[in-house]
Design a protein around this motif. Structure first.
Motif, PDB file in Angstrom:
ATOM      1  N   GLU A 118       0.843  -1.205   0.000  1.00 29.42           N
ATOM      2  CA  GLU A 118       0.000   0.000   0.000  1.00 29.42           C
ATOM      3  C   GLU A 118       0.880   1.258   0.000  1.00 29.42           C
ATOM      4  N   LEU A 119       1.901   1.238   0.840  1.00 32.06           N
ATOM      5  CA  LEU A 119       2.832   2.376   0.883  1.00 32.06           C
ATOM      6  C   LEU A 119       3.580   2.484  -0.458  1.00 32.06           C
ATOM      7  N   LEU A 120       3.957   1.344  -0.999  1.00 27.91           N
ATOM      8  CA  LEU A 120       4.710   1.350  -2.259  1.00 27.91           C
ATOM      9  C   LEU A 120       3.860   1.901  -3.402  1.00 27.91           C
ATOM     10  N   ALA A 121       2.564   1.605  -3.351  1.00 25.81           N
ATOM     11  CA  ALA A 121       1.658   2.160  -4.369  1.00 25.81           C
ATOM     12  C   ALA A 121       1.647   3.685  -4.263  1.00 25.81           C
ATOM     13  N   ALA A 122       1.668   4.200  -3.038  1.00 28.84           N
ATOM     14  CA  ALA A 122       1.678   5.664  -2.850  1.00 28.84           C
ATOM     15  C   ALA A 122       3.002   6.250  -3.348  1.00 28.84           C
ATOM     16  N   LYS A 123       4.093   5.539  -3.130  1.00 31.24           N
ATOM     17  CA  LYS A 123       5.389   6.017  -3.641  1.00 31.24           C
ATOM     18  C   LYS A 123       5.379   6.056  -5.165  1.00 31.24           C
ATOM     19  N   ILE A 124       4.802   5.028  -5.761  1.00 29.26           N
ATOM     20  CA  ILE A 124       4.738   4.977  -7.225  1.00 29.26           C
ATOM     21  C   ILE A 124       3.923   6.161  -7.752  1.00 29.26           C
ATOM     22  N   ALA A 125       2.814   6.444  -7.084  1.00 26.32           N
ATOM     23  CA  ALA A 125       1.959   7.559  -7.518  1.00 26.32           C
ATOM     24  C   ALA A 125       2.735   8.869  -7.480  1.00 26.32           C
ATOM     25  N   THR A 126       3.431   9.131  -6.370  1.00 20.07           N
ATOM     26  CA  THR A 126       4.150  10.410  -6.242  1.00 20.07           C
ATOM     27  C   THR A 126       5.324  10.463  -7.213  1.00 20.07           C
ATOM     28  N   ALA A 127       5.993   9.344  -7.390  1.00 19.72           N
ATOM     29  CA  ALA A 127       7.120   9.310  -8.332  1.00 19.72           C
ATOM     30  C   ALA A 127       6.621   9.656  -9.735  1.00 19.72           C
ATOM     31  N   LEU A 128       5.587   8.977 -10.182  1.00 17.29           N
ATOM     32  CA  LEU A 128       5.091   9.209 -11.544  1.00 17.29           C
ATOM     33  C   LEU A 128       4.597  10.645 -11.721  1.00 17.29           C
ATOM     34  N   LYS A 129       3.927  11.150 -10.711  1.00 15.91           N
ATOM     35  CA  LYS A 129       3.400  12.525 -10.783  1.00 15.91           C
ATOM     36  C   LYS A 129       4.545  13.523 -10.984  1.00 15.91           C
ATOM     37  N   ASN A 130       5.712  13.186 -10.478  1.00 12.81           N
ATOM     38  CA  ASN A 130       6.853  14.100 -10.560  1.00 12.81           C
ATOM     39  C   ASN A 130       7.878  13.713 -11.631  1.00 12.81           C
ATOM     40  N   GLY A 131       7.484  12.853 -12.532  1.00 10.45           N
ATOM     41  CA  GLY A 131       8.366  12.524 -13.665  1.00 10.45           C
ATOM     42  C   GLY A 131       9.501  11.576 -13.325  1.00 10.45           C
ATOM     43  N   ASP A 156       0.290 -11.007  -6.058  1.00 10.07           N
ATOM     44  CA  ASP A 156      -0.309 -10.103  -5.059  1.00 10.07           C
ATOM     45  C   ASP A 156       0.476  -8.791  -4.984  1.00 10.07           C
ATOM     46  N   GLN A 157       1.817  -8.886  -5.010  1.00 13.19           N
ATOM     47  CA  GLN A 157       2.633  -7.663  -4.942  1.00 13.19           C
ATOM     48  C   GLN A 157       2.335  -6.764  -6.145  1.00 13.19           C
ATOM     49  N   LEU A 158       2.181  -7.384  -7.305  1.00  9.03           N
ATOM     50  CA  LEU A 158       1.904  -6.590  -8.511  1.00  9.03           C
ATOM     51  C   LEU A 158       0.513  -5.977  -8.451  1.00  9.03           C
ATOM     52  N   LYS A 159      -0.451  -6.780  -8.036  1.00 13.46           N
ATOM     53  CA  LYS A 159      -1.836  -6.284  -8.018  1.00 13.46           C
ATOM     54  C   LYS A 159      -1.984  -5.123  -7.042  1.00 13.46           C
ATOM     55  N   ARG A 160      -1.395  -5.287  -5.855  1.00 16.13           N
ATOM     56  CA  ARG A 160      -1.569  -4.241  -4.838  1.00 16.13           C
ATOM     57  C   ARG A 160      -0.689  -3.011  -5.105  1.00 16.13           C
ATOM     58  N   GLY A 161       0.532  -3.264  -5.566  1.00 12.86           N
ATOM     59  CA  GLY A 161       1.472  -2.154  -5.719  1.00 12.86           C
ATOM     60  C   GLY A 161       1.311  -1.394  -7.020  1.00 12.86           C
ATOM     61  N   LEU A 162       0.920  -2.130  -8.073  1.00 10.28           N
ATOM     62  CA  LEU A 162       1.057  -1.564  -9.424  1.00 10.28           C
ATOM     63  C   LEU A 162      -0.221  -1.531 -10.254  1.00 10.28           C
ATOM     64  N   PHE A 163      -1.046  -2.554 -10.105  1.00 14.87           N
ATOM     65  CA  PHE A 163      -2.107  -2.746 -11.088  1.00 14.87           C
ATOM     66  C   PHE A 163      -3.308  -1.814 -10.916  1.00 14.87           C
ATOM     67  N   TRP A 164      -3.167  -0.826 -10.083  1.00 11.25           N
ATOM     68  CA  TRP A 164      -4.202   0.209  -9.993  1.00 11.25           C
ATOM     69  C   TRP A 164      -3.887   1.348 -10.984  1.00 11.25           C
TER      70      TRP A 164
END
Ligand code: PEP
Length: 261
Positions: A118-131, A156-164
């Motif tokens: 869940e935390l990693l998904a949030a990191k991915i979101a912020t990373a992508l938002k900032n290029g 499971d790691q992919l679905k929760r972290g990335l596939f959203w």
């Protein structure tokens, strides 16, 4: 066509002089290779990405400023853009420095710092938002492999972290499959084990997104990959390169890995 990539994760190693020597030696080797047009065993030149400790990022970016085919990234990124988070570094800061990538979810972060999907998904979101392009790390622990749960764990790691993510966002992500039992242990996954998992990951991307998204995703293998075994691993159809820890700290070894396609 998807990119071939060799990435070096220096972790918390090297003093400044050692780090700069390693980077300069590799730059000379890469320069020579580009000058002579001499690529690797299969004639392909991968993109090279360095993941030095934060404190060396700026120096690495000076060395590889505007250098085509070489990227520089962070080993971690915070999930907020700014704020009262003493000791942390944000994607906005990384981007303002000129970095292009960040590792997200390395098993050492998951295990030592309790980072969950869940935390990693949030990191991915912020990373992508900032290029900043995330290199999302996934992989099972030894008991999970021994009890035949490895495919499910990675799924499971992919679905929760990335596939959203939507498909456009996914284009800016790289996946690194790193079985935890292989990291820093000298026990490398066999080429068949790596291929099997990479094909599984690609199938999951196809089912969730599209054949095109699956085909274009670079999936790196990590875990005791070295100058001796890289060529065999990289020869697998679904292995697009490697995320290298220990062997990225020696210029000769790392360069041989770069040449292993
Ligand atoms: C890593 O830390 O990502 C890694 C793959 O380490 P090593 O190559 O040392 O196993």
């Amino acid at each position: 066509m998807r990119k071939k990539i060799v990435a070096g994760n220096w972790k918390m190693n090297l003093g400044l002089d050692e780090a700069m020597n390693l980077a300069s030696e590799l730059k000379v080797k890469i320069d020579n290779q580009l000058d002579t047009g001499e690529a690797g065993v299969g004639g392909e030149l991968p993109e090279v990405i360095f993941f030095p400790p934060y404190v060396y990022l700026s120096r690495m970016l000076d060395i590889f400023h505007n250098y085509e085919g070489v990227g520089v990234g962070a080993q971690n990124v915070h999930h907020n853009e700014h704020g009262a988070h003493t000791g942390e570094v944000s994607a906005l800061m990384l981007r303002s420095l000129g970095a292009n990538y960040s590792l997200v979810g390395h098993s050492e972060r998951r295990q030592q710092f309790g980072e969950d999907d869940e935390l990693l998904a949030a990191k991915i979101a912020t990373a992508l938002k900032n290029g900043i392009k995330p290199v999302y790390c996934c992989g099972e622990q030894l008991p999970e492999r021994e009890s035949d749960k490895h495919f499910q764990v990675v799924e499971d790691q992919l679905k929760r972290g990335l596939f959203w993510l939507d498909e456009t966002q996914l284009k800016n992500v790289i996946i690194a499959y790193e079985p935890v039992w292989a990291i820093g242990t000298g026990r490398t996954a066999t080429p068949d084990q790596a291929q099997e998992m990479h094909a599984h990951i690609r199938k999951l991307i196809m089912e969730k997104y599209s054949a095109e998204a699956a085909e274009n995703m670079s999936i790196l293998y990590g875990g005791s990959c070295n100058a001796k075994n890289a060529a065999e691993l990289f020869a697998q159809p679904d292995v697009d390169g490697g995320l290298i820890g220990g062997a990225s700290l020696k210029s000769d070894d790392f360069f041989r890995i770069i040449q292993s396609f």
